[in-house]
Design an enzyme around this catalytic site. Structure first.
Site, short mmCIF file in Angstrom:
data_model
loop_
_atom_site.label_atom_id
_atom_site.label_comp_id
_atom_site.label_asym_id
_atom_site.label_seq_id
_atom_site.Cartn_x
_atom_site.Cartn_y
_atom_site.Cartn_z
N GLY A 236 0.93 -1.30 -0.03
CA GLY A 236 0.08 -0.14 0.00
C GLY A 236 0.78 1.23 0.19
O GLY A 236 0.47 2.31 0.43
N LYS A 237 2.16 1.29 -0.64
CA LYS A 237 2.91 2.59 -0.52
C LYS A 237 2.21 3.54 -1.40
O LYS A 237 2.25 4.61 -0.93
CB LYS A 237 4.31 2.06 -1.32
CG LYS A 237 5.03 1.12 -0.36
CD LYS A 237 6.41 0.81 -1.04
CE LYS A 237 6.41 -0.08 -2.56
NZ LYS A 237 5.59 -1.21 -2.61
N THR A 238 1.72 3.13 -2.59
CA THR A 238 1.27 4.26 -3.60
C THR A 238 -0.17 4.81 -2.85
O THR A 238 -0.59 5.94 -3.13
CB THR A 238 1.08 3.75 -5.07
OG1 THR A 238 2.23 3.17 -5.38
CG2 THR A 238 0.61 4.54 -5.99
N GLY A 256 -2.46 -2.35 -11.26
CA GLY A 256 -2.26 -1.93 -9.87
C GLY A 256 -1.01 -2.10 -9.09
O GLY A 256 -0.76 -1.91 -8.23
N HIS A 296 8.19 -4.66 -6.43
CA HIS A 296 8.32 -6.10 -7.08
C HIS A 296 9.98 -6.50 -7.05
O HIS A 296 10.74 -5.55 -7.08
CB HIS A 296 7.75 -6.03 -8.57
CG HIS A 296 6.67 -6.58 -8.48
ND1 HIS A 296 6.07 -7.71 -8.36
CD2 HIS A 296 5.29 -5.75 -8.66
CE1 HIS A 296 4.74 -7.86 -8.63
NE2 HIS A 296 4.17 -6.49 -8.43
N ASP A 349 -7.28 -0.49 8.82
CA ASP A 349 -8.55 -0.61 8.74
C ASP A 349 -9.20 -2.05 8.22
O ASP A 349 -10.62 -2.15 8.47
CB ASP A 349 -9.08 0.02 7.14
CG ASP A 349 -8.25 -0.16 6.06
OD1 ASP A 349 -9.09 -0.62 5.09
OD2 ASP A 349 -6.90 -0.19 6.13
#
Length: 811
Positions: A236-238, A256, A296, A349
Site C-alpha cells: 500500500g505504498k502508492t 495496480g 516487485h 482498517d
C-alpha cells in the site's frame, strides 16, 4: 606568506578598478549615481508622455513604429503617476501664470529638452545660466562633451528668495558620487573574485566554489527533506501517497502495480492542513519531496536508487502479513546506507470491526476501538515488531517510544481510510527537522541524480532529476552520463509537476527559469535519450570545466555499464523508461535470456529492423520485447512481413510469460522437427518367456536395464558385431500403447526392419536372450540431444551416453 598574497591580490583589484574608471571616463560612459537617477527619471517622463498620446521623437530624432491600435473598452487604462499628472497639467494649462514660466531648451537641435525641464523644475532661470551650469557639471564630473553619450543635466533650481542653490547641489552630487564609488567598488570586487576564480585551474576552481558555498550557507535557510517510500509489493505504498495527495495514481497503474520510480513535491501548507488537529511543532522546512518506489522483486535497482537519494525513509509494512521478502531487502538497503527511517504499519482498517476516525490522533483512535479490535491490533503489531527485532532492529509504537535514536518509531496507518496519516506526516516532519538539521541546510552546490529517462509526447526524451542541493536554470550546461559515455548538453527547459502531483503520471508541467533544491524536476535538452539513470548530474559554469566533469562522470560510469552490456545475439528489448529497462534486463539476465539490443520509447520501424538481424543467426531471438510502450502501425506491419514477433505488456511478468510461451512453442516445434534424428540411450535384456514373433516384425518382451526406450529408437546388438536388428516402432504395457519406457520397466516391443536395405534379422539366429540390446547412437544423434532435448535427459542418461560412446568408439 598568505598575508603577502592577500595584499598583492587587493593591490591588483585596486589597479583594475582604477583602470576601469579611467577607461569609462575616456569613453564618456562614466556616470555618477545622481546622473543615473536623473536619466531614469527623464526616461520615465518621456514614457508617460508617450502613453498620453504626445508624439515624442527619440534622442537621435528617429520615430519608433506605432504600437498596436486598441479600440473602445479594450484600451488599457493606466493610473497616472504624480510626475505624469504635473506634465499633463503643464501641457494643458493655458493660464497667464503658466505661460510666464520661460522654458529654454538646452540645445536648439534637441526637441526633447522641453520634456526634460518640465519634469523636475518648479522655476527655471534664463538659458545662459543653464548653459553655464551644464559646463560646470561637466568639469566637476570629468565627462567629455559628447551629445550622444552625455546625459541631460537638470536645470538650475531657484529657491523662494530667488537665490541659486548651486553649492547645496554640488555637495549632494559629491556625496552621491562617493556612495556610487563605494557601490561600484563592491561590484568590482565581485567581478574580480569571479575573474580570479576563472584564472584558477579547473580542479581548484571547483573546490573553491564548494568551500565558498559551505562558508556562505545560512543555518536558517533549510531545503525540503527527501523521503523515500519502500516496502514489499502490495503493502500500500502508492495508496498512502494517494491519500496524502488526494489523487488516484494506484488505480491508473497496470495491474495496480508500481513499475516506475516517481516523486511528489508536498508544500508545507498542505502538511499543516493535513495535521491541523495535531499539536505540531514549529516547522522551518519548506515542505517535503517524497519518492515512491516499486515493490516487485525485479525492481531492486529502482529501490536502491530511491534509497540512495533520500534523507529519511518510510518503510511500509502490511499489518496482516508482517515482514516480507522485499521489506527485508529494503531494511538491508537502509542499514547499508545508514538512512534513518520510520515504519508505517499499514492496513489497520482491515482489523476486525475497525471504526474509522481519520480526524483523531491514531493513539486515541486505537483506544476508542472495541476490545476485540484492540486485542487483534496489539497481537499483530507485536508480531511485526518481533519480526523487525529478528532483523537486528529495536522498534516501538511511536507514542510509546522512549528514545527515537535507539528505537524505530512504528506508526499505525490506513491508506484507504486515512487513519494515522496525519501522525505519520507530523512525525516525519518533526524527526527530519530535529535529527537532520545540519544535513538540511541549503547549500549552493549542485547535488542531483538522474531518476528516470522518459520519452514524452510533445517534449521528446526528458530527464527526471531529483535536485537535492543547489539550483538548475535554463541555459545551464549540464554533464550527464550516457550509455556511450558522459556528455554535455544545454538545458532548454526546466519543468516541475504541480504541487501534490506525481511526477511519473502524465499531466501538465510548470515551466521555470530557475529551480532551487529540494525538488523533483524534469529537464528538456538535446541528446538526452542516451542518458543513464541513477548517475549524478554536474553543471559546468565555464567551458573548460566540461572536460574535467566529463572525465569524472566517465569514471563513475564504468561500474554502472557492466549491468547493461548487450551481447552479439539475443532478443531486442524496448521500455518506456531506463529504470524499467534496467529492471527488465535484470529479469532477463536472471532467467538466462540473452539480449542483443535495447532502446527507450515507442517501437518504430528502425527497432524492428534491428531485431530482424537475429533471423540470420537464431530465429528464437528474432523477437522484440516491448514493455509499457506503444507499437507504431508501420512497425507492426514490417514485423509481420519480416517474421519478427513483437510482444507487448504493461506488467513485466506478463511480458516474460509471453516470451517464455513463445520460446516453449518454438522448442516443441524444433523437437518435432528433429525427433527422428534424436536417439535416446537405453540398454535392454530380452525376457525369454515373452517371445511372441521371431521374424520381421520381431515382437518380444524386454526389461529396460537403464536409460529410456522411446518409439523410433534404432536397436543393435554389440556382442554380435553391432548387428542392427531394426527400429522400435511400438511399445505396449498391459495391452496399452505407451510412448516411452524408463529404467526397470518390463514392456513388449515391436521391432521392424526400416530403411536399412539389409535382410531382416531373426530372433534365435542373429541374437538371443543372452545378448544385451542397446540403442544405436551416433555423433549427430548426441548433438541433437544436446541442442534440443537437453531438458528431457537425466544425469543417468548422460552417463549411459558416455558408456555407449566408448562401445561405439564415437569421438
Amino acid at each position: 606568506q598568505s598575508t603577502g598574497i592577500e595584499e598583492e591580490r587587493k593591490q591588483r583589484k585596486k589597479e583594475k578598478e582604477k583602470e576601469r574608471k579611467e577607461r569609462k571616463k575616456k569613453e564618456g560612459t562614466w556616470l555618477t549615481k545622481a546622473e543615473k537617477e536623473r536619466r531614469e527619471r527623464d526616461q520615465a517622463a518621456l514614457e508617460a508622455m508617450r502613453q498620453q498620446g504626445i508624439k515624442v521623437p527619440d534622442k537621435d530624432g528617429e520615430k519608433k513604429p506605432a504600437g498596436k491600435v486598441r479600440y473602445g473598452a479594450r484600451q488599457r487604462k493606466k493610473k497616472p503617476q504624480p510626475q505624469e499628472e504635473q506634465i499633463h497639467e503643464a501641457m494643458n494649462d493655458k493660464s497667464p501664470s503658466a505661460a510666464a514660466v520661460a522654458v529654454v531648451p538646452s540645445t536648439p537641435e534637441d526637441p526633447t529638452a522641453e520634456t526634460w525641464e518640465l519634469l523636475d523644475t518648479p522655476k527655471v532661470v534664463e538659458a545662459t545660466s543653464v548653459a553655464d551650469n551644464w559646463d560646470e557639471s561637466e568639469e566637476e564630473e570629468g565627462v567629455p562633451e559628447k551629445e550622444d553619450e552625455a546625459p541631460m543635466s537638470d536645470p538650475v533650481l531657484v529657491d523662494e528668495d530667488g537665490e541659486i542653490e548651486e553649492e547645496e547641489e554640488e555637495e549632494e552630487e559629491e556625496e552621491e558620487s562617493e556612495s556610487d564609488d563605494e557601490e561600484d567598488e563592491d561590484e568590482s570586487d565581485e567581478e574580480d573574485s569571479e575573474s580570479d576564480e576563472e584564472d584558477l585551474p579547473v580542479r581548484e576552481r571547483l573546490e573553491a566554489r564548494k568551500e565558498k558555498a559551505e562558508k556562505n550557507k545560512d543555518p536558517n535557510v533549510l531545503r525540503a527533506p527527501i523521503l523515500c517510500v519502500l516496502g514489499h509489493v502490495d503493502t500500500g505504498k502508492t495508496t498512502i501517497l494517494d491519500k496524502l495527495r488526494k489523487t488516484n495514481v494506484q488505480e491508473g497503474e497496470a495491474g495496480g502495480i508500481t513499475q516506475q520510480i516517481g516523486a511528489t513535491n508536498v508544500p508545507i501548507e498542505n502538511i499543516k492542513r493535513e495535521c491541523s488537529h495535531l499539536n505540531m511543532p514549529e516547522l522551518k522546512i519548506p515542505g517535503m519531496l517524497i519518492i515512491d518506489t516499486p515493490g516487485h522483486e525485479s525492481f531492486s535497482n529502482l529501490r536502491s536508487r530511491g534509497s540512495s537519494l533520500c534523507d529519511m525513509a518510510i518503510l511500509v509494512v502490511d499489518i496482516m502479513h508482517g515482514l516480507e521478502q522485499q521489506t527485508i531487502e529494503s531494511i538491508n538497503l537502509l542499514k547499508k546506507r545508514r538512512t534513518p527511517f520510520i515504519i508505517a504499519l499499514n492496513k489497520i482498517d482491515r482489523l476486525y470491526e475497525w471504526k474509522i476516525m481519520n480526524k483523531t490522533p491514531v493513539e486515541e483512535a486505537v483506544k476508542k476501538q472495541k476490545k476485540i479490535t484492540r486485542d487483534e491490533f496489539t497481537d499483530r503489531a507485536n508480531q511485526a515488531i518481533l519480526q523487525i527485532a529478528e532483523q537486528g532492529l529495536n522498534a516501538k509504537l511511536f507514542y510509546e517510544n522512549p528514545d527515537v535514536r535507539s528505537y524505530i518509531s512504528v506508526v499505525p496507518v490506513s491508506g484507504i481510510s486515512g487513519d494515522g496519516m496525519a501522525d505519520l506526516l507530523c512525525l516525519a516532519c518533526e524527526l527530519s527537522q530535529r535529527m537532520l538539521g545540519p544535513q538540511l541546510i541549503y547549500r549552493d552546490v549542485l547535488e542531483a541524480m538522474v531518476l528516470e529517462v522518459k520519452a514524452i509526447h510533445g517534449l521528446g526524451t526528458t530527464v527526471d532529476i531529483i535536485l537535492k542541493n543547489g539550483q538548475v536554470k535554463e541555459g545551464d550546461t549540464v554533464v550527464l552520463s550516457g550509455i556511450e559515455g558522459a556528455f554535455s548538453t544545454t538545458v532548454r527547459a526546466v519543468l516541475t509537476p504541480h504541487p501534490m502531483k506525481e511526477m511519473r503520471v502524465k499531466n501538465n508541467f510548470v515551466q521555470h527559469k530557475v529551480v532551487q533544491a529540494a525538488q523533483g524536476i524534469k529537464i528538456c535538452a538535446k541528446d538526452t535519450d542516451k542518458t543513464l539513470a541513477g548517475m549524478p548530474v554536474y553543471i559546468a559554469k565555464y567551458p573548460d570545466e566540461c572536460e574535467v566533469l566529463i572525465e569524472d562522470a566517465n569514471i563513475a560510469l564504468k561500474q554502472e555499464l557492466k549491468s547493461i552490456k548487450v551481447g552479439n545475439e539475443g532478443v531486442y528489448v524496448q521500455a518506456s523508461t531506463l529504470g524499467s529497462l534496467e529492471a527488465l534486463l535484470q529479469f532477463l539476465k536472471d532467467s538466462k535470456i540473452k539480449y542483443s539490443g535495447v532502446s527507450i520509447g515507442p517501437v518504430h520501424k528502425k527497432d524492428v529492423m534491428k531485431a530482424s538481424v537475429m533471423l540470420e543467426h537464431d530465429k528464437e531471438f528474432a523477437c522484440l520485447l516491448a514493455f509499457d510502450v506503444k507499437v507504431e502501425r508501420e512497425a507492426q506491419e514490417m514485423a509481420d512481413s519480416l517474421g519478427v514477433r513483437i510482444f507487448t505488456a504493461d506488467i513485466i511478468y506478463h511480458l516474460f510469460d509471453q516470451f517464455m510461451g513463445y520460446k516453449e512453442e518454438l522448442k516443441q516445434r524444433r523437437k518435432e522437427e528433429n525427433k527422428h534424428s534424436a536417439v535416446f540411450p537405453c540398454r535392454l535384456r530380452v525376457l525369454p518367456t515373452c517371445i511372441f514373433n521371431t521374424r520381421d516384425p520381431i515382437v518380444i518382451g524386454v526389461t529396460v536395464i537403464n536409460g529410456v526406450l522411446r518409439t523410433g529408437t534404432p536397436l543393435c546388438v554389440p556382442s554380435k558385431d553391432f548387428c542392427h536388428i531394426g527400429v522400435c516402432t511400438s511399445l505396449e504395457v498391459n495391452n496399452k500403447q505407451i510412448e516411452m519406457a524408463h529404467t526397470g520397466q518390463d514392456v513388449c516391443i515391436k521391432v521392424e526392419n526400416i530403411g536399412t536395405g539389409e535382410a531382416p534379422k531373426l530372433y534365435g539366429r542373429h541374437f538371443d536372450e543372452n545378448d544385451v540390446i542397446v540403442s544405436k547412437i551416433t555423433r549427430d544423434s548426441i548433438d541433437t540431444l544436446k541442442e534440443y532435448f537437453r531438458d528431457d535427459m537425466t544425469k543417468e542418461n548422460w552417463k549411459l551416453i558416455v558408456e555407449l560412446k566408448k562401445i561405439f568408439e564415437i569421438m
